[in-house]
Design a protein around this motif. Sequence first.
Motif, PDB file in Angstrom:
ATOM      1  N   SER A  31       0.760  -1.264  -0.040  1.00  0.00           N
ATOM      2  CA  SER A  31       0.003   0.013  -0.048  1.00  0.00           C
ATOM      3  C   SER A  31       0.901   1.311   0.205  1.00  0.00           C
ATOM      4  CB  SER A  31      -0.844  -0.074   1.127  1.00  0.00           C
ATOM      5  OG  SER A  31      -1.799   1.146   1.298  1.00  0.00           O
ATOM      6  N   ILE A  34       2.421   1.546  -3.596  1.00  0.00           N
ATOM      7  CA  ILE A  34       1.650   2.005  -4.568  1.00  0.00           C
ATOM      8  C   ILE A  34       1.101   3.458  -4.199  1.00  0.00           C
ATOM      9  CG2 ILE A  34      -0.567   1.586  -5.661  1.00  0.00           C
ATOM     10  CD1 ILE A  34      -0.076  -1.620  -5.308  1.00  0.00           C
ATOM     11  N   SER A  35       0.853   3.704  -3.127  1.00  0.00           N
ATOM     12  CA  SER A  35       0.239   5.198  -2.633  1.00  0.00           C
ATOM     13  C   SER A  35       1.392   6.201  -3.362  1.00  0.00           C
ATOM     14  CB  SER A  35      -0.024   5.089  -1.342  1.00  0.00           C
ATOM     15  OG  SER A  35      -1.202   4.438  -1.145  1.00  0.00           O
ATOM     16  N   SER A  38       1.787   6.418  -7.105  1.00  0.00           N
ATOM     17  CA  SER A  38       0.691   7.120  -7.613  1.00  0.00           C
ATOM     18  C   SER A  38       0.649   8.541  -7.225  1.00  0.00           C
ATOM     19  CB  SER A  38      -0.675   6.473  -7.352  1.00  0.00           C
ATOM     20  OG  SER A  38      -1.149   6.464  -6.217  1.00  0.00           O
ATOM     21  N   ILE A  57      -4.702   1.813 -12.508  1.00  0.00           N
ATOM     22  CA  ILE A  57      -4.847   1.446 -10.888  1.00  0.00           C
ATOM     23  C   ILE A  57      -6.071   0.537 -10.865  1.00  0.00           C
ATOM     24  CG2 ILE A  57      -5.249   2.052  -8.962  1.00  0.00           C
ATOM     25  CD1 ILE A  57      -3.544   4.706  -9.421  1.00  0.00           C
ATOM     26  N   CYS A 115      -5.746  -1.218  -4.625  1.00  0.00           N
ATOM     27  CA  CYS A 115      -6.021  -0.537  -5.643  1.00  0.00           C
ATOM     28  C   CYS A 115      -7.243   0.005  -5.494  1.00  0.00           C
ATOM     29  CB  CYS A 115      -6.067  -1.529  -6.887  1.00  0.00           C
ATOM     30  SG  CYS A 115      -4.520  -1.991  -7.644  1.00  0.00           S
ATOM     31  N   VAL A 118      -6.458   3.260  -3.343  1.00  0.00           N
ATOM     32  CA  VAL A 118      -5.548   4.148  -4.183  1.00  0.00           C
ATOM     33  C   VAL A 118      -6.244   4.929  -5.207  1.00  0.00           C
ATOM     34  CG1 VAL A 118      -3.382   4.263  -5.642  1.00  0.00           C
ATOM     35  CG2 VAL A 118      -3.421   2.970  -3.625  1.00  0.00           C
ATOM     36  N   SER A 119      -7.332   4.129  -5.923  1.00  0.00           N
ATOM     37  CA  SER A 119      -7.916   4.645  -7.008  1.00  0.00           C
ATOM     38  C   SER A 119      -8.953   6.098  -6.444  1.00  0.00           C
ATOM     39  CB  SER A 119      -8.722   3.630  -7.702  1.00  0.00           C
ATOM     40  OG  SER A 119      -9.783   3.090  -6.833  1.00  0.00           O
ATOM     41  N   ALA A 122      -6.624   8.726  -5.893  1.00  0.00           N
ATOM     42  CA  ALA A 122      -6.352   9.165  -7.122  1.00  0.00           C
ATOM     43  C   ALA A 122      -7.167  10.056  -7.879  1.00  0.00           C
ATOM     44  CB  ALA A 122      -5.976   8.013  -8.231  1.00  0.00           C
ATOM     45  N   THR A 154     -14.898  -0.057 -11.253  1.00  0.00           N
ATOM     46  CA  THR A 154     -14.284  -1.414 -10.442  1.00  0.00           C
ATOM     47  C   THR A 154     -15.163  -2.360 -10.170  1.00  0.00           C
ATOM     48  OG1 THR A 154     -13.057   0.314  -9.247  1.00  0.00           O
ATOM     49  CG2 THR A 154     -13.236  -1.736  -8.302  1.00  0.00           C
TER      50      THR A 154
END
Length: 192
Positions: A31, A34-35, A38, A57, A115, A118-119, A122, A154
């Motif tokens: 996490s 990826i965070s 991004s 993502i 994801c 994070v999405s 984002a 998603t």
Amino acid sequence: MSKSDSDSRKKGKQTRTKWIITIFLLTIAISAVISFCSTQLMAASTMAVAFVILLVIVLIGIMFDIIGVAVTSADEKPFHSMAARKVIGAQEAIRLLRKADKVSSICCDVIGDICGVVSGSASAAIVAQILSNFDFSIPQLITLGMSALVAGLTVGGKAIGKGFAIGSSTAIVHLVGKVVWSFSHLFQKKDR
């Protein structure tokens, strides 16, 4: 209850506890990476590139959800035949299937859920860019619209992916087995 049953239960409980701690720490590490990536990419990109990053993502989350479902629904028998014929990736596929619960947990829960989170952040960054570049009388509509779009992509993507994963589970698991085989042989060559 015999002593061996008690020892077996104790060992099983220790194994589960170790798995929970491992998955907890793995989730934090993945996490964070990826965070961070991004966030850095979103901050340095245009709005169009930010949308592409967001889509990537979401697609990563869907792809790993497909892998997790395929691993839990695939049958091991075809891979024994492939392994006997020394087909690349068959042995790795068997190992994945024998640890289907853990593979599914990592793919669906860890990576898929990360994801999702994070999405969300984002999409918030994209909303901030939109609101700073354009004047809207009701900015909450942009926020709601973006959240709904990401959720729809998603959930819809995962719904389509689940059917595909169940119907093509053998092919998907074999492909993942080939990828695992390739990575393991890539690192073996570097060690030589």
